[in-house]
Design a protein around this motif. Structure first.
Motif, PDB file in Angstrom:
ATOM      1  N   PHE A  11     -21.180  37.901 -84.075  1.00 31.08           N
ATOM      2  CA  PHE A  11     -20.357  38.569 -85.077  1.00 31.08           C
ATOM      3  C   PHE A  11     -20.499  40.077 -84.882  1.00 31.08           C
ATOM      4  O   PHE A  11     -21.236  40.744 -85.617  1.00 31.08           O
ATOM      5  N   PRO A  12     -19.810  40.631 -83.893  1.00 31.78           N
ATOM      6  CA  PRO A  12     -19.997  42.042 -83.556  1.00 31.78           C
ATOM      7  C   PRO A  12     -19.512  42.978 -84.672  1.00 31.78           C
ATOM      8  O   PRO A  12     -18.684  42.610 -85.502  1.00 31.78           O
ATOM      9  N   GLY A  13     -20.050  44.160 -84.653  1.00 30.40           N
ATOM     10  CA  GLY A  13     -19.649  45.185 -85.607  1.00 30.40           C
ATOM     11  C   GLY A  13     -20.865  45.965 -86.064  1.00 30.40           C
ATOM     12  O   GLY A  13     -22.000  45.657 -85.723  1.00 30.40           O
ATOM     13  N   HIS A  14     -20.585  46.974 -86.865  1.00 26.98           N
ATOM     14  CA  HIS A  14     -21.650  47.803 -87.423  1.00 26.98           C
ATOM     15  C   HIS A  14     -22.259  47.084 -88.622  1.00 26.98           C
ATOM     16  O   HIS A  14     -21.612  46.280 -89.277  1.00 26.98           O
ATOM     17  N   SER A  15     -23.488  47.410 -88.913  1.00 31.00           N
ATOM     18  CA  SER A  15     -24.161  46.818 -90.060  1.00 31.00           C
ATOM     19  C   SER A  15     -23.406  47.193 -91.331  1.00 31.00           C
ATOM     20  O   SER A  15     -23.010  48.340 -91.538  1.00 31.00           O
ATOM     21  N   LEU A  43     -21.225  40.121 -92.927  1.00 26.71           N
ATOM     22  CA  LEU A  43     -22.261  40.197 -93.963  1.00 26.71           C
ATOM     23  C   LEU A  43     -23.101  38.925 -94.007  1.00 26.71           C
ATOM     24  O   LEU A  43     -24.334  38.987 -94.117  1.00 26.71           O
ATOM     25  N   LEU A  44     -22.463  37.778 -93.923  1.00 30.00           N
ATOM     26  CA  LEU A  44     -23.194  36.515 -93.927  1.00 30.00           C
ATOM     27  C   LEU A  44     -24.053  36.373 -92.674  1.00 30.00           C
ATOM     28  O   LEU A  44     -25.181  35.875 -92.734  1.00 30.00           O
ATOM     29  N   ALA A  45     -23.533  36.822 -91.541  1.00 32.86           N
ATOM     30  CA  ALA A  45     -24.308  36.768 -90.300  1.00 32.86           C
ATOM     31  C   ALA A  45     -25.525  37.678 -90.385  1.00 32.86           C
ATOM     32  O   ALA A  45     -26.612  37.324 -89.915  1.00 32.86           O
ATOM     33  N   GLU A  46     -25.365  38.849 -90.982  1.00 35.64           N
ATOM     34  CA  GLU A  46     -26.506  39.748 -91.153  1.00 35.64           C
ATOM     35  C   GLU A  46     -27.568  39.111 -92.039  1.00 35.64           C
ATOM     36  O   GLU A  46     -28.766  39.237 -91.772  1.00 35.64           O
ATOM     37  N   GLU A  47     -27.140  38.418 -93.071  1.00 35.11           N
ATOM     38  CA  GLU A  47     -28.104  37.741 -93.948  1.00 35.11           C
ATOM     39  C   GLU A  47     -28.808  36.623 -93.185  1.00 35.11           C
ATOM     40  O   GLU A  47     -30.024  36.436 -93.329  1.00 35.11           O
ATOM     41  N   ALA A  48     -28.071  35.881 -92.376  1.00 35.98           N
ATOM     42  CA  ALA A  48     -28.690  34.825 -91.562  1.00 35.98           C
ATOM     43  C   ALA A  48     -29.722  35.434 -90.618  1.00 35.98           C
ATOM     44  O   ALA A  48     -30.832  34.910 -90.463  1.00 35.98           O
ATOM     45  N   ALA A  49     -29.359  36.545 -89.982  1.00 36.01           N
ATOM     46  CA  ALA A  49     -30.284  37.208 -89.061  1.00 36.01           C
ATOM     47  C   ALA A  49     -31.527  37.716 -89.792  1.00 36.01           C
ATOM     48  O   ALA A  49     -32.643  37.581 -89.287  1.00 36.01           O
ATOM     49  N   ARG A  94     -11.631  36.407 -92.256  1.00 37.41           N
ATOM     50  CA  ARG A  94     -12.404  37.301 -93.123  1.00 37.41           C
ATOM     51  C   ARG A  94     -13.599  37.869 -92.341  1.00 37.41           C
ATOM     52  O   ARG A  94     -14.746  37.514 -92.585  1.00 37.41           O
ATOM     53  N   PRO A  95     -13.326  38.760 -91.391  1.00 36.28           N
ATOM     54  CA  PRO A  95     -14.393  39.247 -90.515  1.00 36.28           C
ATOM     55  C   PRO A  95     -15.479  40.047 -91.229  1.00 36.28           C
ATOM     56  O   PRO A  95     -16.636  40.003 -90.823  1.00 36.28           O
ATOM     57  N   THR A  96     -15.142  40.760 -92.281  1.00 37.17           N
ATOM     58  CA  THR A  96     -16.153  41.544 -92.982  1.00 37.17           C
ATOM     59  C   THR A  96     -17.144  40.628 -93.689  1.00 37.17           C
ATOM     60  O   THR A  96     -18.363  40.818 -93.599  1.00 37.17           O
ATOM     61  N   LEU A  97     -16.629  39.627 -94.380  1.00 36.57           N
ATOM     62  CA  LEU A  97     -17.515  38.650 -95.012  1.00 36.57           C
ATOM     63  C   LEU A  97     -18.333  37.907 -93.975  1.00 36.57           C
ATOM     64  O   LEU A  97     -19.519  37.642 -94.179  1.00 36.57           O
TER      65      LEU A  97
END
Length: 61
Positions: A52-56, A30-36, A24-27
Motif C-alpha cells: 500500500f504505497p504512499g506517505h504515512s 491507514l489500515l495498512a499502517e495500523e496492521a504494520a 478507497r486508497p486513503t483508508l
C-alpha cells in the motif's frame, strides 16, 4: 461488505485490501499502517507498507 473484527494485524490488512478494492486508497493506507504497527517482524512491516504505497497518513500525538 463483510464485517471485520479488528483483533489481529491480518484483520487490518484484510480491511485495507477491501478498501483498496473498492477505490478507497486513503483508508486502505491507514489500515495498512495500523496492521504494520501491530506487527513485530520488521520484514513483514515493510512488506505490508510496500503493498500500500504512499506517505504515512497516521497522526502521532
Amino acid at each position: 461488505m463483510p464485517l471485520f473484527n479488528f483483533n489481529r494485524p491480518s484483520d487490518y490488512l484484510d480491511a485495507a485490501r477491501e478498501m483498496a478494492d473498492t477505490g478507497r486508497p486513503t483508508l486502505a493506507r491507514l489500515l495498512a499502517e495500523e496492521a504494520a504497527d501491530r506487527t513485530s517482524d520488521t520484514a513483514e512491516k515493510a512488506r505490508i507498507l510496500d503493498e500500500f504505497p504512499g506517505h504515512s497518513l497516521s497522526q502521532e500525538g
